[in-house]
Motif scaffolding. Sequence first.
Motif, PDB file in Angstrom:
ATOM      1  N   GLY A  68      33.698  42.994  42.294  1.00 34.40           N
ATOM      2  CA  GLY A  68      34.932  42.218  42.215  1.00 34.40           C
ATOM      3  C   GLY A  68      35.880  42.461  43.372  1.00 34.40           C
ATOM      4  N   SER A 126      46.550  49.897  40.289  1.00 39.13           N
ATOM      5  CA  SER A 126      46.933  49.656  38.893  1.00 39.13           C
ATOM      6  C   SER A 126      45.960  50.349  37.941  1.00 39.13           C
ATOM      7  CB  SER A 126      47.041  48.158  38.601  1.00 39.13           C
ATOM      8  OG  SER A 126      45.836  47.507  38.848  1.00 39.13           O
ATOM      9  N   LYS A 127      44.753  50.637  38.415  1.00 41.71           N
ATOM     10  CA  LYS A 127      43.771  51.327  37.570  1.00 41.71           C
ATOM     11  C   LYS A 127      44.308  52.702  37.153  1.00 41.71           C
ATOM     12  CE  LYS A 127      38.739  51.399  37.934  1.00 41.71           C
ATOM     13  NZ  LYS A 127      37.618  51.292  38.893  1.00 41.71           N
ATOM     14  N   TYR A 151      38.812  49.145  30.871  1.00 42.23           N
ATOM     15  CA  TYR A 151      39.704  49.402  29.728  1.00 42.23           C
ATOM     16  C   TYR A 151      39.008  50.299  28.683  1.00 42.23           C
ATOM     17  CZ  TYR A 151      41.896  45.101  31.554  1.00 42.23           C
ATOM     18  OH  TYR A 151      42.446  44.138  32.349  1.00 42.23           O
ATOM     19  N   THR A 200      44.279  40.412  29.668  1.00 40.73           N
ATOM     20  CA  THR A 200      44.049  40.195  31.100  1.00 40.73           C
ATOM     21  C   THR A 200      44.319  38.721  31.391  1.00 40.73           C
ATOM     22  OG1 THR A 200      42.178  41.696  30.768  1.00 40.73           O
ATOM     23  CG2 THR A 200      42.464  40.795  32.980  1.00 40.73           C
ATOM     24  N   ASN A 204      39.221  38.741  34.126  1.00 44.04           N
ATOM     25  CA  ASN A 204      37.956  39.222  34.661  1.00 44.04           C
ATOM     26  C   ASN A 204      37.239  39.785  33.437  1.00 44.04           C
ATOM     27  OD1 ASN A 204      35.902  40.623  35.881  1.00 44.04           O
ATOM     28  ND2 ASN A 204      37.186  42.243  36.721  1.00 44.04           N
ATOM     29  N   ASP A 232      47.598  42.961  31.873  1.00 38.16           N
ATOM     30  CA  ASP A 232      47.090  43.157  33.233  1.00 38.16           C
ATOM     31  C   ASP A 232      47.095  41.797  33.934  1.00 38.16           C
ATOM     32  OD1 ASP A 232      45.511  43.511  35.493  1.00 38.16           O
ATOM     33  OD2 ASP A 232      44.003  44.737  34.479  1.00 38.16           O
ATOM     34  N   TYR A 235      45.335  39.216  38.572  1.00 37.96           N
ATOM     35  CA  TYR A 235      44.830  37.957  39.150  1.00 37.96           C
ATOM     36  C   TYR A 235      45.831  36.813  39.012  1.00 37.96           C
ATOM     37  CZ  TYR A 235      40.394  40.452  39.142  1.00 37.96           C
ATOM     38  OH  TYR A 235      39.403  41.374  39.366  1.00 37.96           O
ATOM     39  N   ALA A 262      48.968  44.477  41.332  1.00 39.08           N
ATOM     40  CA  ALA A 262      48.651  45.248  42.545  1.00 39.08           C
ATOM     41  C   ALA A 262      48.490  44.284  43.709  1.00 39.08           C
ATOM     42  CB  ALA A 262      47.360  46.037  42.312  1.00 39.08           C
ATOM     43  N   SER A 264      45.519  44.321  45.242  1.00 34.87           N
ATOM     44  CA  SER A 264      44.070  44.412  45.459  1.00 34.87           C
ATOM     45  C   SER A 264      43.373  43.070  45.511  1.00 34.87           C
ATOM     46  CB  SER A 264      43.441  45.242  44.339  1.00 34.87           C
ATOM     47  OG  SER A 264      44.134  46.445  44.191  1.00 34.87           O
ATOM     48  N   LYS A 265      43.875  42.104  44.771  1.00 33.29           N
ATOM     49  CA  LYS A 265      43.111  40.861  44.633  1.00 33.29           C
ATOM     50  C   LYS A 265      43.688  39.738  45.488  1.00 33.29           C
ATOM     51  CE  LYS A 265      40.781  43.218  41.712  1.00 33.29           C
ATOM     52  NZ  LYS A 265      39.422  43.684  41.971  1.00 33.29           N
ATOM     53  N   ARG A 273      44.802  51.130  47.599  1.00 35.40           N
ATOM     54  CA  ARG A 273      45.185  51.861  46.390  1.00 35.40           C
ATOM     55  C   ARG A 273      46.694  51.898  46.173  1.00 35.40           C
ATOM     56  NH1 ARG A 273      42.645  50.340  44.105  1.00 35.40           N
ATOM     57  NH2 ARG A 273      42.678  51.782  42.368  1.00 35.40           N
ATOM     58  N   TYR A 358      35.409  34.679  39.777  1.00 38.06           N
ATOM     59  CA  TYR A 358      34.383  35.023  38.793  1.00 38.06           C
ATOM     60  C   TYR A 358      33.854  33.775  38.094  1.00 38.06           C
ATOM     61  CZ  TYR A 358      36.505  39.590  39.480  1.00 38.06           C
ATOM     62  OH  TYR A 358      36.995  40.727  40.046  1.00 38.06           O
TER      63      TYR A 358
HETATM   64  C1  LIG Z   1      41.285  43.159  35.516  1.00 38.87           C
HETATM   65  C2  LIG Z   1      41.443  44.190  36.589  1.00 38.87           C
HETATM   66  N1  LIG Z   1      42.480  45.033  36.552  1.00 38.87           N
HETATM   67  C3  LIG Z   1      42.645  45.987  37.495  1.00 38.87           C
HETATM   68  C4  LIG Z   1      41.744  46.117  38.536  1.00 38.87           C
HETATM   69  C5  LIG Z   1      41.889  47.229  39.556  1.00 38.87           C
HETATM   70  O1  LIG Z   1      43.043  47.202  40.177  1.00 38.87           O
HETATM   71  P1  LIG Z   1      43.542  48.252  41.282  1.00 38.87           P
HETATM   72  O2  LIG Z   1      42.789  47.972  42.528  1.00 38.87           O
HETATM   73  O3  LIG Z   1      44.983  47.938  41.349  1.00 38.87           O
HETATM   74  O4  LIG Z   1      43.299  49.630  40.757  1.00 38.87           O
HETATM   75  C6  LIG Z   1      40.660  45.264  38.618  1.00 38.87           C
HETATM   76  C7  LIG Z   1      39.686  45.422  39.720  1.00 38.87           C
HETATM   77  O5  LIG Z   1      38.555  45.090  39.648  1.00 38.87           O
HETATM   78  C8  LIG Z   1      40.509  44.265  37.632  1.00 38.87           C
HETATM   79  O6  LIG Z   1      39.483  43.416  37.669  1.00 38.87           O
END
Ligand SMILES: Cc1ncc(COP(=O)(O)O)c(C=O)c1O
Length: 463
Positions: A68, A126-127, A151, A200, A204, A232, A235, A262, A264-265, A273, A358
Motif C-alpha cells: 500500500g 499514524s501507525k 488494527y 477507516t 483500505n 482513521d 486516505y 498523516a 503517507s498517502k 514517518r 485499492y
Molecule cells: C488505513 C491505514 N492507516 C494507517 C496507515 C499507516 O500510516 P502511517 O504511515 O501514518 O503510519 C496505513 C498504511 O498502510 C493505512 O492503510
Amino acid sequence: MLASAASGTRTAADPSDTSDLSEPHDPHDPPEPSVPLRPVPLSPTLAVNEALARKRGAGASVLPLGFGEAGIPIHPALVRELSAAADRGAYGPVAGSAALRTAAAGYWERRGLPTDPDLVVAGPGSKALLFGLLAALGGDVVVPAPSWVTYAAQTELAGALPIRVATPPGEGGVPNPALLADAVVRARAVGRTVRAVVLTLPDNPTGTLARPETVARVCAAARDLDLVIICDEIYRDLVHDPAREVASAARYAPERTVVTTALSKQLAAGGWRIGVARLPHGPFGRALRASLVGIGSEIWSSPPAPMQHAAAYAFREPPELVEHVARSRRLHAAVATAVADRFRDAGALVRPPEAAFYVYPDLEPLRERLRAAHGVRTGADLTALLLDRYGVGVLPGSVFGDDPAALRMRVAPSLLYGDTDARRLAALDSADPAALPWIAGALDRLSAVLADVRARDRAPSAV
Ligand SMILES: Cc1ncc(COP(=O)(O)O)c(C=O)c1O
C-alpha cells in the motif's frame, strides 16, 4: 513459532526472514539464549513486498500489487522544507511542535472539524499513534471485517482482542451498524471489556467510502455502547470524486472520536514517518491526550524534528501541494479503475474503486474452475498460486479478517506507475495514465495471468 536457538535449528517466525537459519552452532561459541520469544509475524503487507523482492532478486519478473505505497515522487517543495530543517537535532515536545499542531488544526478546520491545536498529538506515523491510542484505552476493539491488517495486530500486541464485525455491502471501513451492538453486548456478557471501535474513511483494503448515513448510525451505536471511536482518515484526500463528502465520525460523535491522518498517502511520504491525531474536546479528550503523550514519551520521545517542519508546511496546504494531491488522486482513480476493469473482464465480481489505490475483487464466480484447474479452495490458495506461478503479489482477504474461504483479495496497483521518478512524473502528468506503455503493459500482463489462471487443464503459459 521459534524453536530453541541453542539447537542451531531455528525456525523462521515469518517467511520473509532472510537470515541464514541453517548456520550450524559452533561448540566453541557461548550458548545462545533459550528464551522463548513472542511470535510476532511481519505485517503481511510488508511480507508480500519482501517476497516479491526476493523473486525479483532471483531474476523473475514480478507484478507488485501487494503493497500500500502511494507510488509517486515526493514533491520538490517538501524536499526543500525538509532540507531547510535538517539541522534540527533536538528532541522537542513529545506532542509535536506548536507550528505542526497549529497547521494540522487548520487542515481539519478546512474540513469542517474545528480543532484545538492543544488537542493535536503528532507522532512518528499514524501507525505509532494508533498503537498508543489502543494501549491507552486498554480494552478490546471492534474492527471492521475486512479492515487494515494493523488494527487487529496492534490490539493483540496491546494485550486485548479484536472483535471483527462485518461491513455493510459496498461500504468498507465501518462495522455494519445493525451488527455492532450485538457483537459488543455478547463480548461484554462473557466478561470482555470493549472500549473502542475503529473506522477507516475511506477504506483500505476495499477502496470504498461509507455513506454519511452509515457513519452516523455507527456513531449513534458507539454512543449507546460507550465506545471510543478511532476514525482513521489517512486516505481522506484521495477520494476519487473530490466533490464526494467524507463524513468524519468526529462530526456525529465529537465527544468520543479521535481522528488520525498523516502525509503517507496523499503526499507519498510514508517513509518520513510523521502522523497526527486529533483528540476530542472536553475532559475525556484531555485525559486521553495525557495518556497518549505519556506513551509517546516512553516510546518515541518526540516526532522527528525535520519531518515536523515539512509536515507543518504540508498541512498548511500551499497551492502547489494541493495541485500535486489532485493529480495523484486522478492517477490513482484512473489506474485502480483500469485494474478493476481487467478483473471484471476476467469474470470477477468487483466494485468500482472509490478512493485511494485499492481494488478488492472477488473471484467467487470462478471458484469451480479454480478448484478443478489448480486445487484452489481459499483466498490464500489463490494468492499463493498468483505469487508462486506468475510472480503476481496480492494479499488474500483473510489477512484483513475476511472469510478465509472467500476468493477475495486486495490489489494495490500504485507500484505500477513506474520504476523511475521520470516515469512516475509522466504518469502523474498523463491525461490517460493507463495507456502509458509501462502501465498498459502491466495491465495486459495482469489480464494474461487471469486468463491463464481461469483456463482449465492447461499448463501455465509464459505470462
Ligand atoms: C488505513 C491505514 N492507516 C494507517 C496507515 C499507516 O500510516 P502511517 O504511515 O501514518 O503510519 C496505513 C498504511 O498502510 C493505512 O492503510
